[in-house]
Design an enzyme around this catalytic site. Sequence first.
Site, mmCIF file in Angstrom:
data_model
loop_
_atom_site.group_PDB
_atom_site.id
_atom_site.type_symbol
_atom_site.label_atom_id
_atom_site.label_comp_id
_atom_site.label_asym_id
_atom_site.label_seq_id
_atom_site.Cartn_x
_atom_site.Cartn_y
_atom_site.Cartn_z
ATOM 1 N N GLU A 8 -84.119 175.607 -51.254
ATOM 2 C CA GLU A 8 -85.544 175.360 -50.971
ATOM 3 C C GLU A 8 -85.672 174.220 -49.982
ATOM 4 O O GLU A 8 -86.102 173.118 -50.320
ATOM 5 C CB GLU A 8 -86.334 175.063 -52.259
ATOM 6 C CG GLU A 8 -87.845 175.099 -52.005
ATOM 7 C CD GLU A 8 -88.701 174.690 -53.178
ATOM 8 O OE1 GLU A 8 -88.427 175.110 -54.321
ATOM 9 O OE2 GLU A 8 -89.678 173.937 -52.936
ATOM 10 N N HIS A 10 -87.038 173.045 -46.146
ATOM 11 C CA HIS A 10 -88.112 173.528 -45.279
ATOM 12 C C HIS A 10 -88.072 172.980 -43.864
ATOM 13 O O HIS A 10 -87.685 171.830 -43.641
ATOM 14 C CB HIS A 10 -89.461 173.143 -45.877
ATOM 15 C CG HIS A 10 -89.646 173.615 -47.291
ATOM 16 N ND1 HIS A 10 -89.675 174.936 -47.633
ATOM 17 C CD2 HIS A 10 -89.805 172.933 -48.451
ATOM 18 C CE1 HIS A 10 -89.860 175.051 -48.946
ATOM 19 N NE2 HIS A 10 -89.938 173.845 -49.459
ATOM 20 N N HIS A 165 -92.998 180.249 -53.765
ATOM 21 C CA HIS A 165 -93.096 178.797 -53.562
ATOM 22 C C HIS A 165 -94.532 178.324 -53.789
ATOM 23 O O HIS A 165 -95.486 179.065 -53.517
ATOM 24 C CB HIS A 165 -92.650 178.462 -52.123
ATOM 25 C CG HIS A 165 -92.582 177.005 -51.830
ATOM 26 N ND1 HIS A 165 -93.679 176.275 -51.428
ATOM 27 C CD2 HIS A 165 -91.548 176.146 -51.905
ATOM 28 C CE1 HIS A 165 -93.304 175.016 -51.260
ATOM 29 N NE2 HIS A 165 -92.020 174.905 -51.536
ATOM 30 N N ASP A 286 -85.367 170.389 -51.705
ATOM 31 C CA ASP A 286 -86.772 170.459 -51.273
ATOM 32 C C ASP A 286 -87.018 169.495 -50.122
ATOM 33 O O ASP A 286 -88.087 168.882 -50.020
ATOM 34 C CB ASP A 286 -87.755 170.179 -52.423
ATOM 35 C CG ASP A 286 -89.093 170.910 -52.240
ATOM 36 O OD1 ASP A 286 -89.313 171.517 -51.184
ATOM 37 O OD2 ASP A 286 -89.909 170.852 -53.181
HETATM 38 C C1 GRE Z 1 -92.722 171.608 -51.364
HETATM 39 O O1 GRE Z 1 -92.409 172.234 -50.368
HETATM 40 O O2 GRE Z 1 -92.288 171.932 -52.470
HETATM 41 C C2 GRE Z 1 -93.643 170.452 -51.224
HETATM 42 C C3 GRE Z 1 -94.590 170.460 -50.230
HETATM 43 C C4 GRE Z 1 -95.433 169.367 -50.097
HETATM 44 C C5 GRE Z 1 -95.326 168.296 -50.952
HETATM 45 C C6 GRE Z 1 -94.382 168.307 -51.972
HETATM 46 C C7 GRE Z 1 -93.541 169.375 -52.108
HETATM 47 O O3 GRE Z 1 -94.698 171.509 -49.380
HETATM 48 O O4 GRE Z 1 -92.628 169.416 -53.093
HETATM 49 ZN ZN ZN Z 2 -90.640 173.324 -51.368
#
Ligand code: GRE
Ligand code: ZN
Length: 327
Positions: A8, A10, A165, A286
């Site tokens: 996970e 990004h 997600h 994350d």
């Molecule tokens: C996530 O991608 O899980 C995420 C966000 C924004 C803030 C916290 C977070 O997209 O964990």
């Molecule tokens: Zn995430």
Amino acid sequence: MKGKIALEEHAAIKETLEQTRSFAGDSGRWDDHAEQILDLGNRRLENMDATGIEFAIQSLNAPGIQAILDEKEAIRVAKKGNDTLAEAVARHPKRYGAFAALPMQSPDAASLELTRCVKELGFKGAMVNGFTQKDTDDSAIYYDIPEYRSFWATVAELDVPFYLHPRMQIPSRAQNYEGHPWLMSAPWGFAVETSIHALRLCGSGLFEDYPGLKVIIGHLGEFIPHALWRIDARMAYSPRGYRGDRPLGEYFLNNFVVTTSGFFNDPAFKNTLEVLGEDRVFFSADYPFESMQDAADWYDKTSVISEEARLKIGRTNAIKLFNLDLD
Ligand code: GRE
Ligand code: ZN
């Protein structure tokens, strides 16, 4: 632990970057956050090297495509995001995989894009950020409804995991969060919204129609593992509208796996493992919403698991699930 695999993680493209501003922390952190999330090169790779993460499946940031009201624009941005991830994978095939961002505004367009990503670009599955808006701000389409069965047929046929997600509830549907914006996002609301969506899938008969579907959820299961016993216990009395043939817990245990994304805590990890078992839990960080260092510092040392389980959850479970070409 060396050789970890994370699921996970990004990245943003120009079109989705602004969505992450409110999550970047105080305004002084924005430039650094923007650099981190746009980068799919040295900075990310050095961070992975420093924390023993060998391979990471990258995905577009949330809410991403799901917040684009116009269907054509959603298709355009999804393709652009996926092509950007594909280029990074092509540059670093031993370090990166990718999950497809999908224009869920149209089940057919989502199926086509997932097929393109898996068959032509070698993607490992899909990552979708909760419900999809379409045409109006006040819209929220969940994928348990009949219109999405053809999409799920494609996911089942391609035989790739679907990562559900979090995203935040939209303002017009968020009256119960009023006055507490912090409550809407990662501290609580993310898990509430994602768990509701996951439970809707379980309760819709979807996993009777497609018993082989694999859904991934992050954050140690978005509070569901802790609650699973009570869900089934109470459903014995109030199953109104439930369309599964079997108890909900059976679908969750058969069709879902979870990651450690953003949840680096022994008691919660222990509980998740007790409910799901060590074959259904996967390491993730994350990044860049969490630091890879925090994730690895916790995971590499936690005494909740044996060394054998550390290797499975940190690596070999993912090699099996995604048929990764790693040793
Ligand atoms: C996530 O991608 O899980 C995420 C966000 C924004 C803030 C916290 C977070 O997209 O964990
Ligand atoms: Zn995430």
